[in-house]
Enzyme design. Structure first.
Site, mmCIF file in Angstrom:
data_model
loop_
_atom_site.group_PDB
_atom_site.id
_atom_site.type_symbol
_atom_site.label_atom_id
_atom_site.label_comp_id
_atom_site.label_asym_id
_atom_site.label_seq_id
_atom_site.Cartn_x
_atom_site.Cartn_y
_atom_site.Cartn_z
ATOM 1 N N LYS A 85 2.775 7.913 -22.102
ATOM 2 C CA LYS A 85 3.973 7.210 -21.601
ATOM 3 C C LYS A 85 4.693 6.584 -22.776
ATOM 4 O O LYS A 85 4.083 5.946 -23.638
ATOM 5 C CB LYS A 85 3.536 6.142 -20.606
ATOM 6 N N SER A 140 2.157 0.335 -11.639
ATOM 7 C CA SER A 140 2.857 1.429 -12.305
ATOM 8 C C SER A 140 2.024 2.655 -12.629
ATOM 9 O O SER A 140 2.589 3.681 -13.002
ATOM 10 C CB SER A 140 3.511 0.918 -13.592
ATOM 11 N N SER A 173 6.236 2.552 -12.575
ATOM 12 C CA SER A 173 7.133 2.989 -13.604
ATOM 13 C C SER A 173 6.618 4.207 -14.376
ATOM 14 O O SER A 173 7.381 4.828 -15.118
ATOM 15 C CB SER A 173 7.403 1.854 -14.596
#
Lengths: 494, 94, 464
Positions: free
Chosen positions: A78, A191, A167
């Site tokens: 990420k 997330s 997220s």
């Protein structure tokens, strides 16, 4: 015949020479090249470096030299986690062209264990969001939008595009679309677990302080952890064993030791008859009835197969979770975002301006709407006039919620429920009202408020859309929690 | 919630946070702030006697020995928006 | 209104850099003054690169902070210390917040000034307002902040306080060389009954005196003329020794302190405090008291000797070999004068301790006069003595006192022979003539002779 978790069969194949690291990588690259134009998970691809690493791993294996625990497994990261000399954008214009001067602690560990890092993944800007639509660059699409019955992407032109969750939406999407074997993502209020649930993969948020946050761009420092995402609990356990452990560069890890690496019997049942699993009614009350039923059915199946005890419990403090969480997140986020002034790094300010307007302009132009909203609210509630009523009160709410969860986990070994109250929504559906988005986090934020280990396993599908089942464990019981997740996984097969 | 948040409040906060929203954005932010904090005022129900909790874990003192490690500064300097003879160049204040 | 009736109340916030090798929350070198260049001693953490966190706190820094707090007499120690974030935007602050702790200890006093509290914090980098250049070498260096109650009554009182503080820091070795700008201060002043003004950017001991003198004067003049000093923060301009008002936009009144979630609180245990207390050296006040009692030093001598540990220790070793009173007088007088003249501290002449002992021995045996002793010392400090001992140097420079009475007797004969008129005057009862003759003898011996001895011998000779 026992069906091995996908991660285990991949790693076995590589270590035994049946599958070369290079071949594994090329498979992933092929998938990316074919489908990422639809899924849009990647921010940057590191094909050249990845190919070099794969070749090195293959050379070691051929020469029968020892290789790391992640040898040849393709990992995507990420883009809030620092990779040296690579763009660390945090999906924001503010850092669009910023090259990190260092590797995050977890990336150092990936490299040390011979993982193949394939590239960086999209997310909500600075991790502020629950559906990956708030990236400053482009939204990631849930691969299930394109799946056929076999779970393969066949209809890349599907008109109904679902959010992958957030997220870490792209991290879950990348795993679901087979762009990588494993993904490293972050979880501040759900997330990792939310996108895992929406994309039908497994994700885990460790106990607070288990994994070093050195190299993770801050969203809310006292809530978040870096965690693994994988097609299965085994993959999560494997990756967690590599990334966890004390790091003097993150003092919140001072009491931590790395978790055990899973062995082949990882998913074998422990004495399940003795396990007590709490089922809080508050976790089901606000949920979509289809979701609630799917999760209850899965749990019932598991209980009947293993003999564990399902105990109905009540945790009324759940209703304070969202306010306590968001108020403190705003405060910590506003503080974390102070560093972005365009002077030391990031988007360049206009020259020859006075100091104060220079900084204001660069921040206003390059930080996205949701992030600015959170900065404003965080600043507001920590000013002298409002601190007691909001910030300090939220700290009290946190203590209150924690006390009730600690009570519940004193009486039970684990807590179970749906990961998300709803199924994945379509891209753009929740754009208008921030509060609507916030409320989707009601089931995931408690684990962050309390620092508890929590993960999501896929337990059903309703139409195209996966349903996630969340397991929350006692602080420090990460290995046991993922182990239970693996058992639930097995119980759902066949 | 005791008092509504005004546009002036939001303007002042924006200035402290080094943000300069446009007039339309100000309206939107003020409305959002009111709606969100109205909903979050739910926490007023929490008893005041509760102890505020910032830190999630209890810890032994996290202290390290006083040792020096050199880092190559090149990767850090390359980020500077403006640079002059190794210094970072920021706007003047005088 | 007579401005002399106006009383001023001054409080100081002194920032002392702790003598550590590495920074408070990262492993960068702290020696920013000898760094290879700007932005050399930096790393991702102390430049607040995205994703970085503070390392485990520097244990030595924390220990030194406790030592200083105890040495200042702080008797109310906290159970634990929490780092807070103090938010303001400024180019020298990498994260646009500063990490600063809750008080470590309270109470304590020094030179009649009570201490509010001490705490630990990170030094910001350096930002030049006029040119805009920024250097982060200093960012993250550990600072101890000492906050006094606003009870300092004058710039001179402040100077005495700082002098004693500097002595304590010297004794503990816990702070960086205090001479080299590693101590900074903010001050707050008010004329009793009027607004309080803050003054920032004072970067030296001397600067404190100048800033306070200017500001006291400025405020007194305003009040004398019926004006109310504005409640504001002013900036001390070291080049011009004046204070200037800052623009309103740049002063901050709300730092939005929150506990730093990345730094766990540090507990202070009784065991640790006892251990530190037991290992504290004899502090300046106690040493001065002891010097007065043990060596008969005067208040003034004891104070001068004890302001620097190296000098106090040297004195005690010297006092074993020569008369303590002689040593005290010489070191407080002659030696200190020469050190002050060169702006040296004692540490710079510490190697010459044996030389000092030898000089004092020569003095006590009356082989040299006071003036000659001073000259020998000056020459040694100027590097002229090389490796020679004091006696060797004095001999080689022809400075040694006239030993043999024979040589002196010869010179006396010569003086009498050359100054017949003076002899006659003396015989006639003019006592001044003796002084004149003695002066001639001293000149001829180039000051080496002992004046008392010369007078005695002259009298004896002239009375024949």
């Amino acid at each position: 015949m026992e069906i091995l978790p996908k991660t285990l069969s991949t790693t076995n194949a590589i270590r035994s020479g049946k599958l070369t690291a290079s071949a594994n990588l090329e498979q992933k690259i092929a998938a990316v090249e074919k489908h990422d134009s639809a899924v849009r998970a990647f921010i940057e691809k590191y094909y050249d470096d990845a190919r070099k690493s794969a070749a090195q791993v293959d050379a070691k294996i051929t020469a029968e030299k020892p290789v790391g625990r992640l040898a040849g497994l393709v990992v995507a990261v990420k883009n809030v986690i620092a990779v040296k000399d690579r763009r660390l954008t945090c999906a924001s214009r503010m850092l669009e062209n910023y090259l990190s001067p260092y590797d995050a602690a977890v990336v150092e560990k990936l490299r040390a264990q011979d993982a193949i890092i394939i590239g960086s993944l999209n997310c909500d800007e600075f991790a502020c969001g629950s559906d990956n639509t708030k990236s400053a660059f482009f939204p990631t699409v849930n691969p299930v939008s394109f799946f056929d019955e076999k779970g393969e992407i066949t209809n890349a032109n599907a008109s109904e595009k679902y959010v992958p969750g957030g997220s870490s939406g792209a991290s879950a999407a990348a795993v679901a679309a087979d762009f990588c074997d494993l993904a490293l993502a972050t979880d501040t209020g759900g997330s990792i677990r939310c996108p895992a649930a929406f994309c039908g993969v497994t994700g885990f948020k460790p106990t607070y302080g288990t994994v070093s946050r050195y190299g993770m761009a801050d969203m809310a420092m006292s809530f978040e952890q870096i965690g693994p995402m994988a097609p299965d609990a085994y993959g999560c356990a494997l990756l967690l064993s590599v990334i966890s452990g004390k790091d003097y560069r993150d003092s919140t890890t001072s009491k931590t030791v790395a978790t055990k690496a899973p062995d082949a019997s990882f998913a074998a049942s422990a004495n399940n008859a003795k396990i007590r699993i709490g089922v809080p009614k508050e976790f089901f009350e606000g949920a979509d009835p289809k979701v609630a039923k799917a999760v209850k059915d899965a749990m019932a199946r598991f209980a009947s197969k293993t003999g564990c005890e399902l105990v109905p419990i009540s945790i009324p403090a759940v209703r304070f979770g969202i306010p306590a969480y968001y108020l403190l997140v705003y405060s910590e986020f506003a503080s974390a975002m102070q560093k972005y002034d365009g002077l030391k790094y990031g988007a360049k300010p206009e020259a020859n301006e006075e100091l104060v307007p220079t900084v204001s302009k660069v921040r206003t132009a390059n930080i996205g709407k949701e992030c600015k909203r959170r900065i404003m609210l965080g600043t507001y509630i920590t000013t002298k006039e409002h601190k007691d009523a909001w910030y300090t009160k939220a700290l009290k709410a946190r203590a209150y919620v924690r006390a009730q969860f600690d009570d519940a986990l004193a009486k039970c070994d684990f807590i179970i429920g749906p990961t998300m109250p709803n199924l994945a929504w379509k891209i753009g559906e929740k754009a208008a009202d921030p509060l609507q988005s916030y409320l989707e986090d009601v089931l995931t934020v408690p684990a962050n408020l309390c620092g508890l280990p929590a993960g999501s396993v896929p337990c059903a599908r309703i139409g195209k859309l996966p349903v996630g089942l969340q397991v929350i464990g006692k602080r420090g019981s990460d290995y046991e929690t993922i182990s239970l997740m693996a058992q639930i996984e097995s119980s759902l097969v066949g | 919630m005791e008092k509504k948040i005004t546009k002036q409040d939001i303007e002042r906060v924006a200035s402290i946070a080094r943000l300069s929203p446009s007039t339309e954005e100000l309206d939107g932010l003020t409305a959002d702030a009111n709606a969100i904090l109205e909903y979050f005022s739910l926490i007023d129900e929490i008893p005041d006697s509760e102890t505020p909790q910032t830190y999630v874990l209890s810890h032994d003192n996290a202290l390290r020995p006083d040792e020096e490690k050199k880092t190559d500064p090149k990767g850090i300097r390359r980020g500077f928006s403006r640079e002059q003879d190794g210094y970072m160049l920021a706007p003047k204040s005088f | 209104m007579d401005s002399s009736e106006l009383t001023v109340m001054i409080g100081l916030e002194i920032h002392v850099q702790l003598a550590t090798k590495s920074k408070l929350f990262c492993s960068c070198n702290t020696d920013y003054q000898t760094a290879a260049g700007p932005n050399e001693n930096v790393c991702p953490t102390c430049t607040a690169q995205p994703g970085t966190k503070p390392f485990d706190m520097n244990a030595y820094a924390f220990e030194q902070a406790l030592r200083i707090a105890l040495a200042l007499g702080c008797d109310r120690m906290r159970d634990s210390v929490t780092m807070q974030r103090k938010h303001y935007f400024y180019p020298d602050l990498p994260a646009n917040y500063q990490r600063t702790s809750t008080p470590i200890a309270e109470g304590g006093s020094l030179a009649g000034v009570s201490i509010t509290e001490v705490h630990i914090e990170e030094d910001p980098g350096r930002y030049d307002l006029k040119t805009g250049i920024v250097d982060y070498n200093r960012a993250g260096v550990p600072l101890l902040e000492i906050v006094t109650d606003p009870v300092i009554t004058s710039p001179d009182h402040a100077r005495k306080f700082l002098e004693e503080l500097r002595a304590i820091l010297d004794y503990l070795g816990a702070a960086r060389d205090v001479e080299s700008g590693s101590m900074r201060a903010d001050a707050n002043l008010s004329i009793t009954g009027h607004n309080r003004v803050e003054v920032k950017n004072i970067n030296s001991f001397h600067g404190v005196f100048s800033a306070l003198t200017y500001e006291t004067s400025r405020q007194k003049n305003m009040v004398k003329n019926g004006l109310e000093p504005e409640r504001e923060t002013r900036h001390f301009d070291e080049d011009r020794d004046i204070t200037l008002g800052l623009r309103k936009k740049e002063s901050v009144d709300d730092y939005r302190y929150i506990p730093d979630p990345d730094v766990q609180p540090i507990a202070i245990t009784k065991e640790q405090l006892n251990r530190i207390n037991a290992s504290l050296p004899e502090l300046p006040r106690k040493k001065m008291e002891r010097f007065r009692g043990q060596y008969g030093a005067s208040d003034d001598e004891a104070h001068a000797l004890c302001m620097e540990l190296a000098m106090a220790d040297a004195f005690e070793r010297v006092a074993k070999k020569v008369d303590p009173k002689l040593a005290a007088g010489f070191m407080r007088g002659t030696l200190k004068k020469q050190l002050n003249f060169r702006s040296w501290n004692f540490a710079k002449v510490a190697q010459k301790e044996q030389f000092i002992i030898d000089t004092l021995l020569l003095l006590s045996e009356r082989k040299v006069t006071d003036k000659v002793a001073e000259k020998i010392l000056i020459d040694a400090m100027d590097g002229k003595a090389g490796q020679k001992t004091a006696s060797q140097y004095a001999e080689s420079a022809g400075l040694i006192g006239v030993q043999k009475s024979g040589e002196l007797a010869e010179i006396i004969e010569k003086a009498i022979a050359e100054n017949a008129k003076a002899v006659l005057d003396y015989d006639a009862g003019a006592a001044k003539a003796l002084q004149f003759l003695a002066g001639r003898v001293m000149a001829m011996t180039k000051g080496r002779a002992d004046p008392t001895t010369v007078q005695e011998l002259l009298k004896k000779r002239l009375s024949k």
